[in-house]
Motif scaffolding. Sequence first.
Motif, PDB file in Angstrom:
ATOM      1  N   HIS A  61       9.385  19.480  63.898  1.00 36.91           N
ATOM      2  CA  HIS A  61       9.996  19.770  62.585  1.00 36.91           C
ATOM      3  C   HIS A  61      11.091  18.754  62.317  1.00 36.91           C
ATOM      4  CE1 HIS A  61      11.153  22.885  59.401  1.00 36.91           C
ATOM      5  NE2 HIS A  61      12.001  21.874  59.248  1.00 36.91           N
ATOM      6  N   HIS A  63      12.427  15.549  59.308  1.00 37.01           N
ATOM      7  CA  HIS A  63      12.354  15.116  57.908  1.00 37.01           C
ATOM      8  C   HIS A  63      12.619  13.626  57.839  1.00 37.01           C
ATOM      9  CE1 HIS A  63      12.197  19.263  56.442  1.00 37.01           C
ATOM     10  NE2 HIS A  63      13.104  19.543  57.352  1.00 37.01           N
ATOM     11  N   LYS A 277       3.767  22.609  53.328  1.00 34.65           N
ATOM     12  CA  LYS A 277       5.029  23.251  53.714  1.00 34.65           C
ATOM     13  C   LYS A 277       5.552  24.077  52.551  1.00 34.65           C
ATOM     14  CE  LYS A 277       9.341  23.796  55.382  1.00 34.65           C
ATOM     15  NZ  LYS A 277      10.359  22.780  55.203  1.00 34.65           N
ATOM     16  N   HIS A 361      11.060  27.734  61.871  1.00 33.89           N
ATOM     17  CA  HIS A 361      12.363  28.299  62.272  1.00 33.89           C
ATOM     18  C   HIS A 361      12.217  29.650  62.969  1.00 33.89           C
ATOM     19  CE1 HIS A 361      13.875  24.920  60.122  1.00 33.89           C
ATOM     20  NE2 HIS A 361      13.549  25.400  58.944  1.00 33.89           N
ATOM     21  N   ASP A 424      14.635  19.629  63.344  1.00 34.56           N
ATOM     22  CA  ASP A 424      15.001  19.722  61.930  1.00 34.56           C
ATOM     23  C   ASP A 424      15.918  18.561  61.517  1.00 34.56           C
ATOM     24  OD1 ASP A 424      14.852  20.736  59.389  1.00 34.56           O
ATOM     25  OD2 ASP A 424      16.113  22.491  59.767  1.00 34.56           O
TER      26      ASP A 424
HETATM   27 ZN   LIG Z   1      13.535  21.542  57.868  1.00 34.88          ZN
END
Ligand SMILES: [Zn+2]
Length: 525
Positions: A61, A63, A277, A361, A424
């Motif tokens: 996960h 970005h 997503k 998450h 994340d």
């Molecule tokens: Zn995220």
Amino acid sequence: MLLTNGRIYTLDAHDGVVDTLVVRQGRVAFAGRRADVNAAAGEETIDLGGRAVLPGLVDAHGHLMHLARARLSFDARGLASEEEIARRIGERAATRPRGEWIIGRNWDQNLWPGRQFPSKATLDRTAPDHPVALVRIDGHATWANSAALAAGGIDLATPDSPGGLVARDARGEPTGLLVDTAQRLLQRVEPRPSEAQFDRAVRECIVDCLAVGLTGIHEMGAELYALAAYRRLVERGDFPFRNYVAVAGRSASTWDHYRRRGPETIGAGRVVIGALKLLADGALGSRGAALHDAYCDDPGNTGLVLVPGEEVERLTLEAGALGFQVCVHAIGDRANTLVLDAFEHALARAPRPDHRLRVEHAQILAPADIPRFQRLGVLPSMQATHCTSDMAWAAERLGPDRLRGAYAWRSLLATGSVIAGGSDFPVESPNPFHGIHAAVTRRPRGSEDPGWQPEQRMTRQEAVRSFTTWNAYAARQEADLGSLEPGKRADLVVLSDDIFTCADERIPEIRPTLTLLDGEIVFRG
Ligand SMILES: [Zn+2]
């Protein structure tokens, strides 16, 4: 290519450890003992010097798009007050033409005295003539000045959008804080970087990811402009990385494009666009995570639902029929119940035995929901560093009872689930060793803290699998990735320290000394 004299953790089903690998045409041809290989003359040999080797580490996960955008913008990470940030924005504004946007990220009011959300007033004092938009560290709130609010057409009359909040003062005037979907009012008017700027930033981010030991990521929400950059880099032969992409459902144009087109692979497995997503709720830090009961430190507030359950169900059916995996962000316990219910309904209507639906998450879980992951075959995708970053204030938000189902890795593993591991980033560092350290210690790096809910710790074997084999499974790529077995892609990292035998404190300091992707050297430490 022959790699020998290593402690090569293959992560096969038997936790095999070998000293030699043979790589041919980008794949592992042999994993075993040096004595059993007849090296062909002229074969390139790499002496691993006794070092530990792991399959390439993958962040389930991350970005990349946001990391690249963050590289091109103001970084407020770690700054200790609202005034300090406003002062620095003022300095930057003084060097820029009037009217030019100043975009930034990574403020966190939990680090400031009083922990109050910021307001436009401080930015208006230091940078009145430049629209300023600063995104909170978790990406779930934006702090803007009056010039930015005006550019976005946000005033007294602006209604709250579903799943969003325009914070207001006693007179109803927007204060400059936009939470969750309300941020789109600004995002649609903010200028984008040029293609050349963005491509360069993506390339630099890939170098940063390789330098901490990653060989790939699952990008949880990319938009068309970012995918266009990845395509340009792949076509130039300048994408030494793997990206399994979930397209951003909140970008209507992106999902519209891919629902017509279907899944796509660019460049022999370097970029695989295979998932959708969605965001069911906000985040805990900005009190946007959807909870069954109100926040302990904000009575009456139960957070925000960004996409209703019926819509998650509809999109799960639509995307699944097109061959996309579905990954839904759910942080609060109410959001997790909502997503599991939606998945359950979708699977009842259109059963798919190998759906690999994911909850991103799975951060705060009601006790009854914990066994549902395994029962439904839904994969929890979790970020161990969120636990160690949030532990200072999560109890204020949640209280002691709900904390028991928070970041509950061991409880999920005990039901038979596997956990996809990630960071994340840019919320946290992309360094996978920070994540592995947090998973096995539940203790902040470099602290004497005794640790938090130690009964929820993972073993090192589990934590390493959560960045390798389990992530390959979570992206439907286990035939190619995750372990070092004959036939799989030769993605691997040679490490400065042996992650299975070094001291706990050493884990976050581990660095790659050599990284191979498809059998080619892409990083040397
Ligand atoms: Zn995220």
